[in-house]
Design a protein around this motif. Structure first.
Motif, short mmCIF file in Angstrom:
data_model
loop_
_atom_site.label_atom_id
_atom_site.label_comp_id
_atom_site.label_asym_id
_atom_site.label_seq_id
_atom_site.Cartn_x
_atom_site.Cartn_y
_atom_site.Cartn_z
N VAL A 206 0.85 -1.20 0.00
CA VAL A 206 0.00 0.00 0.00
C VAL A 206 0.89 1.24 0.00
CG1 VAL A 206 -1.60 1.38 1.40
CG2 VAL A 206 -1.99 -1.07 1.14
N ALA A 207 1.93 1.20 0.82
CA ALA A 207 2.83 2.35 0.92
C ALA A 207 3.53 2.61 -0.42
CB ALA A 207 3.86 2.10 2.01
N ARG A 208 3.95 1.54 -1.10
CA ARG A 208 4.62 1.74 -2.39
C ARG A 208 3.66 2.29 -3.45
NH1 ARG A 208 7.73 -2.88 -0.71
NH2 ARG A 208 6.27 -4.30 -1.74
N TRP A 209 2.43 1.81 -3.44
CA TRP A 209 1.43 2.37 -4.37
C TRP A 209 1.22 3.86 -4.09
CZ3 TRP A 209 -3.24 -0.20 -6.93
CH2 TRP A 209 -2.90 -1.47 -7.41
N LEU A 210 1.09 4.18 -2.81
CA LEU A 210 0.82 5.57 -2.44
C LEU A 210 2.01 6.45 -2.82
CD1 LEU A 210 -1.15 7.55 -1.10
CD2 LEU A 210 -0.03 7.05 1.09
N ALA A 211 3.23 5.99 -2.54
CA ALA A 211 4.42 6.77 -2.87
C ALA A 211 4.50 7.01 -4.38
CB ALA A 211 5.68 6.06 -2.36
N ALA A 212 4.16 6.00 -5.16
CA ALA A 212 4.20 6.16 -6.62
C ALA A 212 3.16 7.19 -7.07
CB ALA A 212 3.95 4.81 -7.29
N ARG A 213 1.98 7.15 -6.44
CA ARG A 213 0.94 8.13 -6.78
C ARG A 213 1.36 9.54 -6.39
NH1 ARG A 213 -4.26 6.60 -8.21
NH2 ARG A 213 -4.55 8.87 -8.25
#
Ligand code: C5P
Length: 220
Positions: A206-213
């Motif tokens: 979830v954190a990696r998805w959010l960071a990419a966004r």
């Protein structure tokens, strides 16, 4: 300087619970482990960002490669956040206590002397709302979290409006999901454009998805 799409970009993450003192040895706390906040800070650092990580007394250690600012109370957290500005993006993952004890005692309350204590509470500052509604120096992107047990999307949308933030990362923490205290998260991202339901995945993911966004939103 680090490489990565967020190299040279300064961001802020709040994380963990806060501790609100009753007297010098006692406090009121909550069960936040700080896992999701630490994961978001790590993911942003891995994209090269310069991360200021303002954390209450969390169970999980802070990630490597971030600037750690340790605080205890909500008021200290607000001050640390304000001292860290300006930043381009701010993610508020802390579980801030809504109330503090209005008059914390500066000496230990004694059973023999003080009888049964009666605690009076005062409202803590809403750190997310304070930053999201700044008229000058507001981060370009302000992200809040919401833990809901019912009507997740409706409540999270209302929260986004009320706080004045750009995004809300909402999760369903009703007991049957097993998310509270677990390793996984099922997230809905609420933005001005609409609602995105993300697949159930680990908090690190979830954190990696959010960071990419966040990188995409900052044009990185
Ligand atoms: O209102 P609620 O506590 O549900 O809002 C959750 C969001 O607001 C989280 O992003 C949390 O970090 C932030 N918050 C804050 N300061 C507070 C209360 C919540 O920054 N005093």
């Amino acid at each position: 300087l680090g490489a990565g799409p967020l190299a040279g970009r300064r961001v802020l993450v709040t994380s963990g619970p806060t501790h609100e003192p009753i007297d010098p040895v006692r406090y009121i706390a909550n069960r936040s482990s700080g896992a999701q906040g630490a994961a978001v800070a790590r993911a942003l650092a891995e994209l090269g960002a310069e991360v200021v990580f303002v954390t209450g007394p969390a169970e999980v250690p802070p990630p490597l490669g971030v600037q750690v600012v340790r605080v205890e109370t909500a008021q200290q957290m607000l001050e640390a956040v304000q001292a860290a500005l300006p930043v381009e993006a701010a993610v508020f993952a802390a579980a801030v206590a809504d109330w503090r004890v209005a008059q914390a005692s500066d000496r230990k309350l004694k059973k023999s002397r003080d009888g049964l204590p009666v605690l009076e509470f005062a409202e803590n500052p809403d750190i997310l709302k304070t930053v999201a509604r700044m008229e000058e120096g507001r981060p370009a992107l302000v992200v809040g979290f919401a833990a809901e047990t019912d009507d997740v999307i409706a409540h999270a949308r209302a929260k986004r409006e009320r706080k004045g933030c750009d995004w809300i990362v909402a999760n369903d923490v009703s007991p049957e999901t097993g998310i509270m205290g677990g390793d996984e998260n099922a997230v809905v991202l609420i933005t001005e454009e609409g609602v995105e339901e993300w697949p159930r995945m680990g908090k690190e993911e979830v954190a990696r998805w959010l960071a990419a966004r966040i990188a995409a939103a900052l044009g990185a």
